[in-house]
Enzyme design. Sequence first.
Site, mmCIF file in Angstrom:
data_model
loop_
_atom_site.group_PDB
_atom_site.id
_atom_site.type_symbol
_atom_site.label_atom_id
_atom_site.label_comp_id
_atom_site.label_asym_id
_atom_site.label_seq_id
_atom_site.Cartn_x
_atom_site.Cartn_y
_atom_site.Cartn_z
ATOM 1 N N HIS A 1 -71.720 -15.477 -130.661
ATOM 2 C CA HIS A 1 -70.957 -15.130 -131.957
ATOM 3 C C HIS A 1 -71.222 -15.734 -133.282
ATOM 4 C CE1 HIS A 1 -67.627 -13.221 -129.095
ATOM 5 N NE2 HIS A 1 -68.306 -12.102 -129.765
ATOM 6 N N LYS B 1 -56.400 -3.304 -124.722
ATOM 7 C CA LYS B 1 -56.820 -4.568 -124.038
ATOM 8 C C LYS B 1 -55.972 -5.490 -123.802
ATOM 9 C CE LYS B 1 -61.837 -3.822 -125.345
ATOM 10 N NZ LYS B 1 -63.013 -4.611 -125.886
ATOM 11 N N ARG C 1 -77.325 -7.858 -127.421
ATOM 12 C CA ARG C 1 -78.244 -8.630 -126.259
ATOM 13 C C ARG C 1 -78.972 -7.836 -125.495
ATOM 14 N NH1 ARG C 1 -72.474 -10.055 -123.567
ATOM 15 N NH2 ARG C 1 -72.108 -8.185 -124.572
ATOM 16 N N SER D 1 -67.704 -12.915 -123.801
ATOM 17 C CA SER D 1 -66.514 -13.453 -123.641
ATOM 18 C C SER D 1 -65.935 -13.452 -122.285
ATOM 19 C CB SER D 1 -65.701 -12.623 -124.653
ATOM 20 O OG SER D 1 -65.749 -12.887 -125.958
#
Length: 169
Positions: free
Chosen positions: A19, A43, A92, A130
């Site tokens: 990040h 979440k 990515r 993460s």
Amino acid sequence: MSNRIAVYTGSFDPVTLGHLHIIHRAAALVDVLVIGIGINKDKHPLFDPDERVALVKQVTADIPSVRVETFSGLAVDFVRRCGAKVMVRGIRPMTDVAGEFTMLMANRQLDPAIETVFLMADDRFAHVSSSLLKQIAQMSDDDERLARFVPREIIPAIRKRQSENGKHS
């Protein structure tokens, strides 16, 4: 001429070296970079929104053009509220392309005036997520290993949260 404003959204739970690399690169392209920390009530984040804001501010303190805010709802609505026309997305190569392309197409339908700019993750960070670093933090007491994935200055916050949650091995 008005400021060039871009918005980089994500959960940043916690902020990773990947990040941070995207933040530095994006900030060099615009006058103001807003980091939008998304709040998703479905979440179960490691850090609450205020803590994530504090951690991102801590690791971006050396970038004067960065602003950090939280938002809920659609990212395109947040981008518009920020006065931006550009949304930055870090991708990515192997894991994000299809999902990000789908999101780009949906965002174009929601607000065709907002452009999405993709910044490819550097090969050093292409595997960093993460969720991966949360697993590493839980399974290893070695802060040097963790520092390969997150900024060193946030490791104490991760370790503190782990001990509070009773998840530290």
